[in-house]
Design a protein around this motif. Sequence first.
Motif, PDB file in Angstrom:
ATOM      1  N   ARG B 802      -1.643  -1.448 -28.984  1.00  0.00           N
ATOM      2  CA  ARG B 802      -0.908  -2.220 -27.975  1.00  0.00           C
ATOM      3  C   ARG B 802       0.469  -2.565 -28.517  1.00  0.00           C
ATOM      4  NH1 ARG B 802      -3.285  -2.815 -23.486  1.00  0.00           N
ATOM      5  NH2 ARG B 802      -5.548  -2.685 -23.428  1.00  0.00           N
ATOM      6  N   VAL B 803       1.434  -2.399 -27.657  1.00  0.00           N
ATOM      7  CA  VAL B 803       2.827  -2.604 -28.045  1.00  0.00           C
ATOM      8  C   VAL B 803       3.162  -4.083 -28.122  1.00  0.00           C
ATOM      9  CG1 VAL B 803       5.186  -2.406 -27.186  1.00  0.00           C
ATOM     10  CG2 VAL B 803       3.679  -0.443 -27.116  1.00  0.00           C
ATOM     11  N   HIS B 804       3.942  -4.419 -29.130  1.00  0.00           N
ATOM     12  CA  HIS B 804       4.600  -5.722 -29.135  1.00  0.00           C
ATOM     13  C   HIS B 804       6.090  -5.451 -29.268  1.00  0.00           C
ATOM     14  CE1 HIS B 804       5.511  -9.893 -29.672  1.00  0.00           C
ATOM     15  NE2 HIS B 804       6.044  -9.670 -30.856  1.00  0.00           N
ATOM     16  N   LEU B 805       6.835  -5.807 -28.257  1.00  0.00           N
ATOM     17  CA  LEU B 805       8.282  -5.578 -28.278  1.00  0.00           C
ATOM     18  C   LEU B 805       8.953  -6.728 -29.013  1.00  0.00           C
ATOM     19  CD1 LEU B 805       8.863  -4.344 -24.605  1.00  0.00           C
ATOM     20  CD2 LEU B 805       8.579  -2.986 -26.687  1.00  0.00           C
ATOM     21  N   THR B 806       9.861  -6.404 -29.892  1.00  0.00           N
ATOM     22  CA  THR B 806      10.449  -7.429 -30.742  1.00  0.00           C
ATOM     23  C   THR B 806      11.840  -7.002 -31.185  1.00  0.00           C
ATOM     24  OG1 THR B 806      10.209  -8.579 -32.855  1.00  0.00           O
ATOM     25  CG2 THR B 806       9.271  -6.377 -32.735  1.00  0.00           C
ATOM     26  N   GLU B 807      12.670  -7.994 -31.455  1.00  0.00           N
ATOM     27  CA  GLU B 807      13.982  -7.708 -32.047  1.00  0.00           C
ATOM     28  C   GLU B 807      13.856  -7.505 -33.558  1.00  0.00           C
ATOM     29  OE1 GLU B 807      16.727  -7.603 -30.188  1.00  0.00           O
ATOM     30  OE2 GLU B 807      15.753  -8.270 -28.343  1.00  0.00           O
ATOM     31  N   ALA B 808      12.681  -7.846 -34.092  1.00  0.00           N
ATOM     32  CA  ALA B 808      12.531  -7.922 -35.548  1.00  0.00           C
ATOM     33  C   ALA B 808      12.117  -6.606 -36.170  1.00  0.00           C
ATOM     34  CB  ALA B 808      11.516  -9.014 -35.892  1.00  0.00           C
ATOM     35  N   ILE B 809      12.690  -5.533 -35.696  1.00  0.00           N
ATOM     36  CA  ILE B 809      12.395  -4.225 -36.274  1.00  0.00           C
ATOM     37  C   ILE B 809      13.595  -3.323 -36.030  1.00  0.00           C
ATOM     38  CG2 ILE B 809      11.257  -3.337 -34.187  1.00  0.00           C
ATOM     39  CD1 ILE B 809       9.277  -1.853 -36.066  1.00  0.00           C
ATOM     40  N   HIS B 810      13.797  -2.382 -36.904  1.00  0.00           N
ATOM     41  CA  HIS B 810      14.873  -1.410 -36.740  1.00  0.00           C
ATOM     42  C   HIS B 810      14.677  -0.660 -35.422  1.00  0.00           C
ATOM     43  CE1 HIS B 810      17.261   2.232 -37.506  1.00  0.00           C
ATOM     44  NE2 HIS B 810      17.914   1.506 -38.412  1.00  0.00           N
ATOM     45  N   PRO B 811      15.736  -0.353 -34.715  1.00  0.00           N
ATOM     46  CA  PRO B 811      15.574   0.318 -33.410  1.00  0.00           C
ATOM     47  C   PRO B 811      14.817   1.634 -33.471  1.00  0.00           C
ATOM     48  CG  PRO B 811      17.805  -0.506 -33.646  1.00  0.00           C
ATOM     49  CD  PRO B 811      17.138  -0.729 -34.964  1.00  0.00           C
ATOM     50  N   GLU B 812      14.799   2.276 -34.605  1.00  0.00           N
ATOM     51  CA  GLU B 812      14.059   3.545 -34.708  1.00  0.00           C
ATOM     52  C   GLU B 812      12.655   3.360 -35.277  1.00  0.00           C
ATOM     53  OE1 GLU B 812      16.458   5.719 -37.364  1.00  0.00           O
ATOM     54  OE2 GLU B 812      17.933   6.353 -35.874  1.00  0.00           O
ATOM     55  N   GLY B 813      12.317   2.122 -35.570  1.00  0.00           N
ATOM     56  CA  GLY B 813      11.064   1.886 -36.274  1.00  0.00           C
ATOM     57  C   GLY B 813       9.880   1.671 -35.347  1.00  0.00           C
ATOM     58  N   LEU B 814       8.714   1.995 -35.857  1.00  0.00           N
ATOM     59  CA  LEU B 814       7.459   1.675 -35.189  1.00  0.00           C
ATOM     60  C   LEU B 814       6.572   1.139 -36.293  1.00  0.00           C
ATOM     61  CD1 LEU B 814       5.489   3.683 -32.559  1.00  0.00           C
ATOM     62  CD2 LEU B 814       4.328   2.822 -34.582  1.00  0.00           C
ATOM     63  N   GLY B 815       6.313  -0.155 -36.250  1.00  0.00           N
ATOM     64  CA  GLY B 815       5.626  -0.795 -37.367  1.00  0.00           C
ATOM     65  C   GLY B 815       4.214  -1.216 -37.034  1.00  0.00           C
ATOM     66  N   VAL B 816       3.306  -0.892 -37.929  1.00  0.00           N
ATOM     67  CA  VAL B 816       1.900  -1.271 -37.764  1.00  0.00           C
ATOM     68  C   VAL B 816       1.488  -2.085 -38.980  1.00  0.00           C
ATOM     69  CG1 VAL B 816      -0.470  -0.426 -37.612  1.00  0.00           C
ATOM     70  CG2 VAL B 816       1.365   0.777 -36.404  1.00  0.00           C
ATOM     71  N   ALA B 817       0.810  -3.187 -38.728  1.00  0.00           N
ATOM     72  CA  ALA B 817       0.442  -4.062 -39.837  1.00  0.00           C
ATOM     73  C   ALA B 817      -0.837  -3.586 -40.499  1.00  0.00           C
ATOM     74  CB  ALA B 817       0.250  -5.489 -39.334  1.00  0.00           C
ATOM     75  N   ALA B 818      -0.835  -3.652 -41.798  1.00  0.00           N
ATOM     76  CA  ALA B 818      -2.055  -3.594 -42.602  1.00  0.00           C
ATOM     77  C   ALA B 818      -2.826  -2.296 -42.455  1.00  0.00           C
ATOM     78  CB  ALA B 818      -2.948  -4.791 -42.272  1.00  0.00           C
ATOM     79  N   CYS B 819      -4.091  -2.378 -42.810  1.00  0.00           N
ATOM     80  CA  CYS B 819      -4.972  -1.218 -42.824  1.00  0.00           C
ATOM     81  C   CYS B 819      -6.127  -1.541 -41.880  1.00  0.00           C
ATOM     82  CB  CYS B 819      -5.453  -0.999 -44.255  1.00  0.00           C
ATOM     83  SG  CYS B 819      -6.287   0.557 -44.537  1.00  0.00           S
ATOM     84  N   ALA B 820      -5.770  -1.659 -40.607  1.00  0.00           N
ATOM     85  CA  ALA B 820      -6.747  -2.125 -39.629  1.00  0.00           C
ATOM     86  C   ALA B 820      -7.343  -0.932 -38.871  1.00  0.00           C
ATOM     87  CB  ALA B 820      -6.087  -3.107 -38.677  1.00  0.00           C
ATOM     88  N   GLY B 821      -8.034  -1.257 -37.805  1.00  0.00           N
ATOM     89  CA  GLY B 821      -8.602  -0.209 -36.972  1.00  0.00           C
ATOM     90  C   GLY B 821      -9.980   0.256 -37.400  1.00  0.00           C
ATOM     91  N   HIS B 822     -10.763  -0.655 -37.978  1.00  0.00           N
ATOM     92  CA  HIS B 822     -12.126  -0.282 -38.349  1.00  0.00           C
ATOM     93  C   HIS B 822     -12.904   0.262 -37.158  1.00  0.00           C
ATOM     94  CE1 HIS B 822     -12.610  -2.033 -42.458  1.00  0.00           C
ATOM     95  NE2 HIS B 822     -11.586  -2.778 -42.076  1.00  0.00           N
ATOM     96  N   TRP B 823     -13.796   1.205 -37.429  1.00  0.00           N
ATOM     97  CA  TRP B 823     -14.653   1.727 -36.378  1.00  0.00           C
ATOM     98  C   TRP B 823     -16.132   1.614 -36.730  1.00  0.00           C
ATOM     99  CZ3 TRP B 823     -11.503   4.649 -39.526  1.00  0.00           C
ATOM    100  CH2 TRP B 823     -12.156   5.530 -40.413  1.00  0.00           C
ATOM    101  N   GLY B 824     -16.428   1.233 -37.954  1.00  0.00           N
ATOM    102  CA  GLY B 824     -17.817   1.200 -38.387  1.00  0.00           C
ATOM    103  C   GLY B 824     -18.534  -0.044 -37.899  1.00  0.00           C
ATOM    104  N   ASP B 825     -19.859   0.068 -37.863  1.00  0.00           N
ATOM    105  CA  ASP B 825     -20.677  -1.046 -37.398  1.00  0.00           C
ATOM    106  C   ASP B 825     -20.982  -2.048 -38.494  1.00  0.00           C
ATOM    107  OD1 ASP B 825     -22.542   1.325 -35.407  1.00  0.00           O
ATOM    108  OD2 ASP B 825     -20.876   0.009 -34.818  1.00  0.00           O
ATOM    109  N   GLY B 826     -20.724  -1.681 -39.717  1.00  0.00           N
ATOM    110  CA  GLY B 826     -21.119  -2.533 -40.822  1.00  0.00           C
ATOM    111  C   GLY B 826     -20.254  -3.759 -41.004  1.00  0.00           C
ATOM    112  N   MET B 827     -19.111  -3.769 -40.344  1.00  0.00           N
ATOM    113  CA  MET B 827     -18.197  -4.919 -40.395  1.00  0.00           C
ATOM    114  C   MET B 827     -17.840  -5.260 -38.953  1.00  0.00           C
ATOM    115  SD  MET B 827     -15.905  -3.489 -43.601  1.00  0.00           S
ATOM    116  CE  MET B 827     -14.948  -4.935 -44.016  1.00  0.00           C
TER     117      MET B 827
END
Lengths: 132, 871
Positions: B802-827
């Motif tokens: 999901r997009v978050h539009l912000t002034e706090a990034i370079h105009p060419e940048g696409l920034g994703v935080a951390a190492c998220a996106g788990h898909w396993g059931d164990g967590m």
Amino acid sequence: MNIRWDAVATPSRRAAKVQTWVGDVIDDPGAGEGEAARINVWLYGTLAMDVAERPVRLQLPAPFSTDMVIRELGRRLGDAFRERVLDADGRKLCYCRIFVDGAEVEDPMQPIRAGAAPATVEMILLTAIEGG
Amino acid sequence: MTDLSDIVRNTSQNDEWVSTSCALCYGSCSILAHRVDGVVVKIEGNPESSVGKGRLCGKGVSGIMTHYDPNRLTVPLRRTNPKKGLDEDPGWKEITWDEALDEITAQLRRVREDDPRKLVAQRTTTVTAARIPFVTFIAAFGTPNMSMAGGGLHCGNAAHLLSGVMHASWSIVPDFEYCNYAIYFGASKGHGAGHASGSNMKLAADARARGMKMVVVDPMCNFAAAKASEWVPLRVGTDAALALAMAHVMVHELGMYDAAYLQAKTNAPYLIGPDKCYVRDPATGKPMVWDLKVGAARPFGEVEAADMALDGEYDTGEIGGVRATPAFALLREHLRKHTPEWGEKISTVPAANIRRLAREFAQEARIGSTIVVDGVTLPYRPVAAIAFRGSQGHMNSLYNFFAIDLLNHLVGAADVVGSCLGFNPASNGFPENGRLAYMPYPDDDGLMIPGTWMGYHMPYPVAEPRLPQKAGLQDFFVMSLNTPYLDSDDREELWEKFELPYRPEVMLNFGANSLMSVGNRDAVAKALADYKFMVSIDLFETETTRFADIVLPDCGHLQTLDSRSNYPFIFSLPAGMGSEWCWPIRQPVLPPVGEQRRFQDVMLELGDRLGIRADMNAAYNAAMNLEGPYRLQGDRKYSFEEICDADLKNNFGPERGLDWFKENGLIKWPKKPEEVYWRPFADVRVPVYWEFLVPVFEKMDAIAAPRGIKIPSEYYEPLPDFLPCLSHCCQKPGFDLYAFYYRDVLHTNSFTMENPWLDEAAQLDPFSYTVAIHAETGRKKGLKDGARIWIENEKGRKVAGRVHLTEAIHPEGLGVAACAGHWGDGMPIAKGKGVFFNDLLELDWEHSSPINLSLDLCARVKVTLAEEDAK
């Protein structure tokens, strides 16, 4: 005011002598110059794969150095051992750790006097990387 | 913060504050865990400790929730489904510890008898307590193959190399107490996670309150930049261009550099011949300098630094036989092309800003000044250029870092008051006995060797490249630390070409979720599935642990022991005079739950079952420098408590063993100025010209070329340059954004998304689980805040978010935080949260640095609205 770097520093302010739990190197006339020093070499980890049994017993001229120990082991155990312990220029690899009677010996050329009892040399490779 | 100064410990058996160490990140801050009737009800920082200084971040205080998570593993498990894959159900069945260890021992014994190199040990970087147990186990077992998964690969191949070569340390930080101007390149020291994070938070805050100007160069304006005096957005992966342009200004336009420092403390005056190598004295082999006083080339050790030429070209005549140039003259000429206008084109930082930043940095450096600290007169250079994860996450990471640190060395701002500091590169040791002392020292060429290091292969001098015996090829790529080649798509092809005489068969994994942390999951899944046998010791059933044959339930940080939470001092003990030397321990606060066992005990038992206890004892002796009465003997079966006791007494004396440390928590002593600001006192030089790369490349090429492997020589030039990442070269229409990921202060790697307190905070944060795109860029693409999008790389790999539009990034940048996106059931708390950025990362030779194996962590991407949002 422009102070030169080398003008700022006073002579070395390194740590005082480190207390070691190992006694002073035995200077026992039991193995005088030119006589044979008896050495039991314990090889650990991957180095132990090169030997049939431990320790490997050596006799070298006294005083001996760990460089002499490595070369004698290399002569007995062959290229496989040498390649594990030495670089292409014949220098000991930094991750090959050598201890004589429980004290680490970093300088392979350091002369070591052995006492009446055989000296114990231990060698192990610590190769793990780190990160983070 | 609660005033803990009058805490009465052991008020009753049922109400106790226990001093120990956090492990929610590798900072290992010192904590006090409040245990009431056998339950930990609160965790706070330990104000007695230098590590954290009583402060604790949100992750640390949330450690309670990680410990009490009902999804923790509590029994050993055995896979019943032999198939391994992303969608395969392991078919776990519970087994006993004996059953588990019997089978593991049998597999390890088989491999050891066949070829011990077939074992790959992998561990998480988060749990620093794992370092010695794993170093010792693999040393005893006889394999050189150790992986730090993504936490190592993404995070240190340039940072630690450069910090080691140039500052004799693992990482670098401003001298917060005295620095007036700090420029951060892709770093967040004192504003996020990282080494000594808890302590640095206070130091950095005090520095800002004191008036330190902080400039943050980063495509993203977040934790560090949000507190900065100035945020400098730049195109992803172009740090070297900006830094080199600044260096150009300092040298060519301002003429501001510390000549005396360069003469005395670097190889800038060393004469370089037409072959790019030192001109050496035939008699001694020493590099020569041009002695201006006598007008001749002489060995560097025989000339006063003030008399060494930095410029000019000289005929070394009978001595050297060639015309030669001081390295600084080559650097000066090399920088000529790196104008601010050149830098602007590459980095998008306006040339005028580059000039201003360079001028501010050089002026504030106060070249030539001194200051008195605790009665000691020292050079004073109150500026620091630091870098870490951002700059180092690229194929060009080595030159990024080299160029950035060059700024420090041009003005003499290295390990002196106010400057860029390594984390504790020098120590006089424990005052009572001098143990733990170390100091950088020179090699035969006068260049600095670190006094201590995290591993046993120093960053300098560089090892000899050889035909690799390591599956990760690091003994060929001798400038590298961690490797992508245990998991890469083309690993088999590379192993064939490099004639690797074996293939990995068994993996012993401790806590690493390499499936999420290294690169795209397809590649890593295939690599994991290829192991004939895999053991995972873990807290949770992570996505990686799901590939294991046997899972062993680990104890968490509130249940384990570690005699050296923050040692070596170069890793997580805060730098500078603002804190003391400190040695805390980790001790159990709570017992194991169910069948959980401490991994240290498990490793020792495996060693016993394999009959390698004598080798493990020898490895512990070597790794911990145990001497005399504290040296482990023969094959005696020491418990881990006994080993910790020996470690502590070995360093602090017979009266300060484990019992003493359990009572007191830590020991500390004051730092001296000559320890913190050691550089003037050590007769060592650092390379502003990396001459040693020339022979390294030649030796590597001699091995690689006959095998059809091309190593690009431009990565081995002695002076830094800007080398574009693959993302910078992309010409594909529509792929107009540079995707990158950044550390989230709320999370550590992929581990902490399972923590419900941290998850709740992350859900409240607009960035943690979203995709940051510049507001104007987003609007032009027809994106609205909250829209679901697909992010696709050039090879067609896609992730959604999901997009978050912000002034706090370079105009060419696409920034994703951390190492998220788990898909396993164990967590289950972690599952489905955030974006799995690493699925955009190609994992192959093409996307790895050919010098230090840094993986290219930026990807050129296009974004499209997901169908439901398009409608």
